[in-house]
Design an enzyme around this catalytic site. Structure first.
Site, PDB file in Angstrom:
ATOM      1  N   GLN A   1      44.369  97.992  17.491  1.00 17.77           N
ATOM      2  CA  GLN A   1      44.980  98.822  18.295  1.00 17.77           C
ATOM      3  C   GLN A   1      45.162  97.976  19.548  1.00 17.77           C
ATOM      4  OE1 GLN A   1      42.454  99.928  21.748  1.00 17.77           O
ATOM      5  NE2 GLN A   1      42.704 102.157  21.569  1.00 17.77           N
TER       6      GLN A   1
ATOM      7  N   TYR B   1      46.360 104.192  30.468  1.00 18.76           N
ATOM      8  CA  TYR B   1      46.896 102.810  30.374  1.00 18.76           C
ATOM      9  C   TYR B   1      48.593 103.433  29.940  1.00 18.76           C
ATOM     10  CZ  TYR B   1      42.112 100.409  29.721  1.00 18.76           C
ATOM     11  OH  TYR B   1      40.971 100.019  30.083  1.00 18.76           O
TER      12      TYR B   1
ATOM     13  N   ARG C   1      46.222 107.190  19.648  1.00 20.00           N
ATOM     14  CA  ARG C   1      45.369 107.192  20.598  1.00 20.00           C
ATOM     15  C   ARG C   1      45.704 108.437  21.506  1.00 20.00           C
ATOM     16  NH1 ARG C   1      39.318 104.747  22.129  1.00 20.00           N
ATOM     17  NH2 ARG C   1      38.112 105.945  20.951  1.00 20.00           N
TER      18      ARG C   1
ATOM     19  N   GLY D   1      31.179 104.753  18.530  1.00 17.59           N
ATOM     20  CA  GLY D   1      31.559 103.294  19.599  1.00 17.59           C
ATOM     21  C   GLY D   1      30.349 102.743  19.238  1.00 17.59           C
TER      22      GLY D   1
HETATM   23  C1  LIG Z   1      32.751  98.461  25.420  1.00 15.88           C
HETATM   24  C2  LIG Z   1      33.777  98.904  25.011  1.00 15.88           C
HETATM   25  C3  LIG Z   1      34.678  99.278  25.053  1.00 15.88           C
HETATM   26  C4  LIG Z   1      35.941  99.907  24.514  1.00 15.88           C
HETATM   27  N1  LIG Z   1      37.317  99.682  24.652  1.00 15.88           N
HETATM   28  C5  LIG Z   1      38.213 100.322  24.223  1.00 15.88           C
HETATM   29  C6  LIG Z   1      39.403  99.567  23.383  1.00 15.88           C
HETATM   30  O1  LIG Z   1      39.870  98.611  23.870  1.00 15.88           O
HETATM   31  N2  LIG Z   1      39.917 100.941  23.853  1.00 15.88           N
HETATM   32  C7  LIG Z   1      40.169 102.047  23.416  1.00 15.88           C
HETATM   33  O2  LIG Z   1      40.875 102.793  23.368  1.00 15.88           O
HETATM   34  N3  LIG Z   1      38.857 102.356  23.853  1.00 15.88           N
HETATM   35  C8  LIG Z   1      38.143 101.948  24.176  1.00 15.88           C
HETATM   36  N4  LIG Z   1      36.202 102.109  24.534  1.00 15.88           N
HETATM   37  C9  LIG Z   1      35.898 103.664  24.057  1.00 15.88           C
HETATM   38  C10 LIG Z   1      35.496 103.263  22.975  1.00 15.88           C
HETATM   39  O3  LIG Z   1      36.349 103.547  21.567  1.00 15.88           O
HETATM   40  C11 LIG Z   1      35.023 105.086  22.751  1.00 15.88           C
HETATM   41  O4  LIG Z   1      36.445 105.627  22.428  1.00 15.88           O
HETATM   42  C12 LIG Z   1      33.901 105.475  23.502  1.00 15.88           C
HETATM   43  O5  LIG Z   1      33.188 104.267  23.570  1.00 15.88           O
HETATM   44  C13 LIG Z   1      32.936 106.601  23.415  1.00 15.88           C
HETATM   45  O6  LIG Z   1      32.727 106.754  21.642  1.00 15.88           O
HETATM   46  P1  LIG Z   1      30.535 105.837  21.600  1.00 15.88           P
HETATM   47  O7  LIG Z   1      30.375 107.060  22.557  1.00 15.88           O
HETATM   48  O8  LIG Z   1      30.882 106.484  20.237  1.00 15.88           O
HETATM   49  O9  LIG Z   1      30.733 105.142  22.130  1.00 15.88           O
HETATM   50  C14 LIG Z   1      35.384 101.279  24.410  1.00 15.88           C
HETATM   51  C15 LIG Z   1      34.236 101.326  25.255  1.00 15.88           C
HETATM   52  C16 LIG Z   1      33.289 100.946  24.868  1.00 15.88           C
HETATM   53  C17 LIG Z   1      31.922 100.656  24.613  1.00 15.88           C
END
Ligand SMILES: Cc1cc2nc3c(=O)[nH]c(=O)nc-3n(C[C@H](O)[C@H](O)[C@H](O)COP(=O)(O)O)c2cc1C
Length: 368
Positions: free
Chosen positions: A104, A176, A225, A335
């Site tokens: 990404q 971002y 995204r 995630g």
């Molecule tokens: C620890 C953590 C780090 C994340 N870092 C990013 C990232 O680098 N890029 C991004 O697009 N989303 C990031 N997210 C968002 C996740 O990709 C995801 O969209 C979000 O956690 C919702 O999915 P989930 O409910 O299955 O966790 C992050 C989420 C978490 C929990």
């Protein structure tokens, strides 16, 4: 395989890319790359999930070659021989387990993290030098800055293909840099990179996509995204109607994007009144492109509350499967459920729901 979850384990072809199932590891920043170089621990972390039935891994956000692309020195770079050698090892480890992987590609723009005191060697840069209306942060990008940034994304795309990645994802969500161009709250430019309508403000993203396409191959998978919500303003929305969403997405499709990754905090939330379609459902309907849904899959609570300390319990996949079987979207990103449990997808495949655990932020303490 559990018959009820069969739709999640159907293969999918995206151009030259064959995926063994529909489960995608969502990009998650782990801040575990000292000096910006992915380590052997990083490679083992991704390979472990590939070995346990994750069809496609999207890496944590990794930085394009601009001096202020990040404000965290432990986020991995996607430039420099040392970091690219680290990524080559990640690709090798994931492929050895039969996995598929996209990096990404990320630039934070004006959105500096309040919790990290580290500052990059150059001022933060963004369309108009604000991280939200009324909050100044760094400088507005010049025409040369914009051109160099597009070139940096394109170089990263070319390096991804050279290293054996199976495609790329551009981080155009969550407030971002790319999203700062989409959002009128952060893009007040009067030149060709700004404008009153979403179609005009999509130009930067479209140029990044087109440059990444030129730097790779006609069939190299390129995803972006996207999110309506912004970290700096959760209720913010870019598109208030399907028509506005079409104006937002059309330039990206015309520029040659292959996959839209539609980020919601709760995948079941309808995007517009009068239909239960979610964001990924509308994006697919409006563009015809394959889409990825995401947001609290398999968990009871969403990720922002989890950062605040809330514990999420395992949750049913029935509603997700209903939408997937209906054809609303093609892929499902997971995630947090994959952080404490690298075998989450295998457990779904085998119907071992009683073995599913909770998620709480203490799981972030280790990179297992
Ligand atoms: C620890 C953590 C780090 C994340 N870092 C990013 C990232 O680098 N890029 C991004 O697009 N989303 C990031 N997210 C968002 C996740 O990709 C995801 O969209 C979000 O956690 C919702 O999915 P989930 O409910 O299955 O966790 C992050 C989420 C978490 C929990």
């Amino acid at each position: 395989m559990s018959p009820s979850t069969r739709a999640l384990f159907e293969p999918l072809t995206l151009g030259p890319l064959s995926l063994r199932n529909r489960i995608v590891m969502a990009p998650m920043t782990r801040s575990r790359a000292p000096t910006g170089v992915p380590t052997a621990e990083t490679a083992a972390y991704y390979a472990r999930r590939a070995a346990h039935d994750v069809g496609l891994i999207i890496t944590e956000g990794t930085l394009v070659d601009r001096p202020s692309a990040s404000n965290d020195p432990a986020v991995p770079r996607f430039y420099g021989d040392d970091a690219l050698a680290g990524w080559a090892e990640v690709v090798r480890a994931v492929k050895a387990e039969g996995g598929r992987i996209w990096p990404q590609l990320w630039h934070v723009g004006a959105l500096r993290s309040a919790s990290n005191p580290w500052r990059p060697p150059a001022p933060f840069e963004s369309p108009s030098g604000v991280s939200k209306p009324g909050r100044e942060s760094g400088v507005a990008m010049t025409e040369a800055d914009v051109a160099d940034t597009i070139a940096a994304f394109a170089r990263a795309a070319a390096d991804a293909m050279r290293l054996g990645f199976d495609g790329i994802e551009l981080h155009g969500a969550h407030g971002y840099l790319i999203d700062q161009f989409f959002w009128a709250g952060t893009n007040q430019r009067a030149d060709r990179w700004g404008g009153a309508g979403l179609a005009e403000r999509s130009r930067f993203a479209a140029e990044v996509i087109a440059a990444a396409r030129r730097a790779t191959a006609p069939d190299f998978p390129i995803a972006i995204r996207l999110s309506q919500w912004k970290q700096q303003d959760f209720p913010a929305r870019l598109a208030l109607s399907p028509d506005e969403m079409a104006q937002w997405l059309r330039p990206l499709v015309d520029a040659g994007v292959d996959v839209l990754h539609c980020s919601q905090r709760r995948f079941w939330e309808p995007e517009f009144e009068g239909s239960d379609l979610n964001f990924a459902g509308w994006a697919k309907k409006l563009t015809g492109l394959p889409t990825i849904t995401v947001g609290s899959v398999g968990l009871s609570g969403e990720f922002v509350a989890a950062f605040g300390g809330e514990v999420s319990q395992p949750a049913s996949l029935d509603e997700l499967l209903r939408r997937l079987e209906r054809g609303d979207f093609d892929l499902v990103a997971v995630g947090r459920a994959l952080i404490p449990d690298p075998a989450w997808a295998t457990k779904v495949k085998e119907g071992r729901f009683a073995d599913m655990g909770t998620y709480d932020r203490s799981a972030l303490a280790t990179l297992y």
